[in-house]
Design an enzyme around this catalytic site. Structure first.
Site, PDB file in Angstrom:
ATOM      1  N   GLU A 180      -5.039   1.732  -7.101  1.00  0.00           N
ATOM      2  CA  GLU A 180      -5.898   1.805  -5.917  1.00  0.00           C
ATOM      3  C   GLU A 180      -7.167   2.616  -6.171  1.00  0.00           C
ATOM      4  O   GLU A 180      -8.245   2.244  -5.707  1.00  0.00           O
ATOM      5  CB  GLU A 180      -5.094   2.374  -4.739  1.00  0.00           C
ATOM      6  CG  GLU A 180      -3.992   1.393  -4.305  1.00  0.00           C
ATOM      7  CD  GLU A 180      -3.089   1.911  -3.195  1.00  0.00           C
ATOM      8  OE1 GLU A 180      -2.295   1.102  -2.663  1.00  0.00           O
ATOM      9  OE2 GLU A 180      -3.144   3.117  -2.857  1.00  0.00           O
ATOM     10  N   LYS A 198      -8.394   4.835   8.202  1.00  0.00           N
ATOM     11  CA  LYS A 198      -8.585   3.463   8.657  1.00  0.00           C
ATOM     12  C   LYS A 198      -9.552   3.406   9.842  1.00  0.00           C
ATOM     13  O   LYS A 198      -9.901   4.446  10.425  1.00  0.00           O
ATOM     14  CB  LYS A 198      -7.215   2.869   9.032  1.00  0.00           C
ATOM     15  CG  LYS A 198      -6.237   2.791   7.840  1.00  0.00           C
ATOM     16  CD  LYS A 198      -4.917   2.161   8.267  1.00  0.00           C
ATOM     17  CE  LYS A 198      -3.917   2.127   7.132  1.00  0.00           C
ATOM     18  NZ  LYS A 198      -2.652   1.454   7.521  1.00  0.00           N
ATOM     19  N   TYR A 244      -4.220  -4.878  -0.178  1.00  0.00           N
ATOM     20  CA  TYR A 244      -2.922  -5.159   0.449  1.00  0.00           C
ATOM     21  C   TYR A 244      -2.207  -6.347  -0.200  1.00  0.00           C
ATOM     22  O   TYR A 244      -1.366  -6.984   0.438  1.00  0.00           O
ATOM     23  CB  TYR A 244      -3.108  -5.394   1.951  1.00  0.00           C
ATOM     24  CG  TYR A 244      -3.285  -4.109   2.745  1.00  0.00           C
ATOM     25  CD1 TYR A 244      -2.334  -3.086   2.670  1.00  0.00           C
ATOM     26  CD2 TYR A 244      -4.385  -3.922   3.583  1.00  0.00           C
ATOM     27  CE1 TYR A 244      -2.487  -1.906   3.397  1.00  0.00           C
ATOM     28  CE2 TYR A 244      -4.539  -2.739   4.313  1.00  0.00           C
ATOM     29  CZ  TYR A 244      -3.582  -1.748   4.220  1.00  0.00           C
ATOM     30  OH  TYR A 244      -3.725  -0.586   4.948  1.00  0.00           O
ATOM     31  N   HIS A 296      -4.232   5.345   5.241  1.00  0.00           N
ATOM     32  CA  HIS A 296      -3.469   4.788   4.118  1.00  0.00           C
ATOM     33  C   HIS A 296      -3.302   5.860   3.047  1.00  0.00           C
ATOM     34  O   HIS A 296      -4.217   6.637   2.803  1.00  0.00           O
ATOM     35  CB  HIS A 296      -4.206   3.596   3.497  1.00  0.00           C
ATOM     36  CG  HIS A 296      -3.628   3.200   2.170  1.00  0.00           C
ATOM     37  ND1 HIS A 296      -2.540   2.368   2.055  1.00  0.00           N
ATOM     38  CD2 HIS A 296      -3.943   3.585   0.900  1.00  0.00           C
ATOM     39  CE1 HIS A 296      -2.224   2.239   0.771  1.00  0.00           C
ATOM     40  NE2 HIS A 296      -3.059   2.963   0.049  1.00  0.00           N
ATOM     41  N   ASN A 332      -2.126   2.933  12.482  1.00  0.00           N
ATOM     42  CA  ASN A 332      -1.495   4.151  11.956  1.00  0.00           C
ATOM     43  C   ASN A 332      -2.434   5.051  11.161  1.00  0.00           C
ATOM     44  O   ASN A 332      -1.996   5.868  10.352  1.00  0.00           O
ATOM     45  CB  ASN A 332      -0.194   3.823  11.221  1.00  0.00           C
ATOM     46  CG  ASN A 332      -0.423   2.992   9.974  1.00  0.00           C
ATOM     47  OD1 ASN A 332      -1.563   2.741   9.598  1.00  0.00           O
ATOM     48  ND2 ASN A 332       0.650   2.579   9.327  1.00  0.00           N
TER      49      ASN A 332
HETATM   50  P1  DAT Z   1       2.397   2.393   4.534  1.00  0.00           P
HETATM   51  O1  DAT Z   1       0.990   2.266   5.070  1.00  0.00           O
HETATM   52  O2  DAT Z   1       3.182   3.467   5.230  1.00  0.00           O
HETATM   53  O3  DAT Z   1       2.424   2.507   3.024  1.00  0.00           O
HETATM   54  P2  DAT Z   1       3.285  -0.353   4.133  1.00  0.00           P
HETATM   55  O4  DAT Z   1       2.685  -0.268   2.754  1.00  0.00           O
HETATM   56  O5  DAT Z   1       4.702  -0.817   4.230  1.00  0.00           O
HETATM   57  O6  DAT Z   1       3.163   1.038   4.905  1.00  0.00           O
HETATM   58  O7  DAT Z   1       2.414  -1.343   5.006  1.00  0.00           O
HETATM   59  C1  DAT Z   1       1.002  -1.329   4.932  1.00  0.00           C
HETATM   60  C2  DAT Z   1       0.435  -1.394   6.326  1.00  0.00           C
HETATM   61  O8  DAT Z   1       0.784  -2.636   6.922  1.00  0.00           O
HETATM   62  C3  DAT Z   1       0.979  -0.325   7.275  1.00  0.00           C
HETATM   63  O9  DAT Z   1       0.264   0.885   7.171  1.00  0.00           O
HETATM   64  C4  DAT Z   1       0.831  -0.980   8.607  1.00  0.00           C
HETATM   65  C5  DAT Z   1       1.044  -2.449   8.318  1.00  0.00           C
HETATM   66  N1  DAT Z   1       2.435  -2.825   8.586  1.00  0.00           N
HETATM   67  C6  DAT Z   1       3.526  -2.550   7.814  1.00  0.00           C
HETATM   68  N2  DAT Z   1       4.648  -3.041   8.366  1.00  0.00           N
HETATM   69  C7  DAT Z   1       4.256  -3.650   9.505  1.00  0.00           C
HETATM   70  C8  DAT Z   1       4.942  -4.371  10.537  1.00  0.00           C
HETATM   71  N3  DAT Z   1       6.259  -4.553  10.495  1.00  0.00           N
HETATM   72  N4  DAT Z   1       4.205  -4.847  11.562  1.00  0.00           N
HETATM   73  C9  DAT Z   1       2.870  -4.680  11.624  1.00  0.00           C
HETATM   74  N5  DAT Z   1       2.157  -4.023  10.678  1.00  0.00           N
HETATM   75  C10 DAT Z   1       2.838  -3.521   9.646  1.00  0.00           C
HETATM   76 MG    MG Z   2       1.908   1.187   1.536  1.00  0.00          MG
END
Ligand code: DAT
Ligand code: MG
Length: 149
Positions: free
Chosen positions: A126, A9, A49, A115, A112
Site C-alpha cells: 500500500e 477517508k 481494494y 483505513h 468507518n
Molecule cells: P478494514 O478497513 O477494517 O481493514 P476490510 O479490509 O475487511 O476492513 O474492508 C475494507 C473496507 O470495506 C472496510 O473498511 C469497510 C468496507 N466493508 C468491509 N466489510 C463490509 C461489509 N460487510 N459491508 C459494507 N462495507 C464493508
Molecule cells: Mg482492510
C-alpha cells in the site's frame, strides 16, 4: 523500521476529524514520514481494494473512497502496523471499542473514517501504491530518546 499506510477517508475529512485522527498517532509516539491530500482516482481505489473485488460491497466502497478527498499518510515505528490497527478499532464502528477512532466517532461500517494496513506485507504494497519513494521523508524526531530507552 516498520511503516504502515493510513488514509483518513472522505467521511473523516468531511466531518472535520483530520486533526483529531492525526493527533492520536502523533501523541502515541509514531513518526509521520509521508502525507498528502488528494481526490482518489477510480483506478487507485480499485487497486487499493483489489482483495475485496469480488465482495458485494466493492462498488459502493470504490464509490465512497473516490467521492471526496482523503488524507493519505505513512507512519513509522516499531510495531506500528498492529498498533495502528488497535488505535483504529474494529471494522464496524458500532462494535468497535470506545477509545478507538472508529469506536469514538462512527456508527456505520460504510463510514468507518480511516483505513490502516492489516499486516507488514500489506503495508509495503500500500505504501508503494500510494507514495513515490521521493515523497517519503527519512528523518528521526529529536524527541526519540524520550520515547525509546
Ligand atoms: P478494514 O478497513 O477494517 O481493514 P476490510 O479490509 O475487511 O476492513 O474492508 C475494507 C473496507 O470495506 C472496510 O473498511 C469497510 C468496507 N466493508 C468491509 N466489510 C463490509 C461489509 N460487510 N459491508 C459494507 N462495507 C464493508
Ligand atoms: Mg482492510
Amino acid at each position: 523500521m516498520e511503516r504502515t499506510f493510513l488514509a483518513i477517508k472522505p467521511d473523516g475529512v468531511q466531518r472535520g476529524l483530520v486533526g483529531e485522527i492525526i493527533r492520536r498517532f502523533e501523541t502515541k509516539g509514531f513518526t509521520l514520514v509521508g502525507l498528502k491530500f488528494l481526490k482518489v482516482s477510480r483506478e487507485l481505489a480499485e487497486q487499493h481494494y483489489d482483495v475485496h473485488r469480488s465482495r458485494p460491497f466493492f462498488p459502493s466502497l470504490v464509490e465512497f473512497i473516490t467521492s471526496s478527498p482523503v488524507v493519505a499518510m505513512v507512519w513509522e515505528g516499531d510495531g506500528v502496523v498492529a498498533a495502528a490497527r488497535k488505535i483504529i478499532g474494529a471494522t464496524n464502528p458500532l462494535t468497535a471499542e470506545p477509545g478507538t477512532i472508529r469506536g469514538d466517532f462512527g456508527i456505520n461500517i460504510g463510514r468507518n473514517l480511516i483505513h490502516g494496513s492489516d499486516a507488514p506485507e500489506t503495508a509495503k504494497r500500500e505504501v508503494a501504491l500510494w507514495f513515490k519513494d521521493e515523497e517519503l521523508v527519512n528523518w528521526q524526531p529529536d524527541i526519540t530518546p524520550w520515547l525509546h530507552e
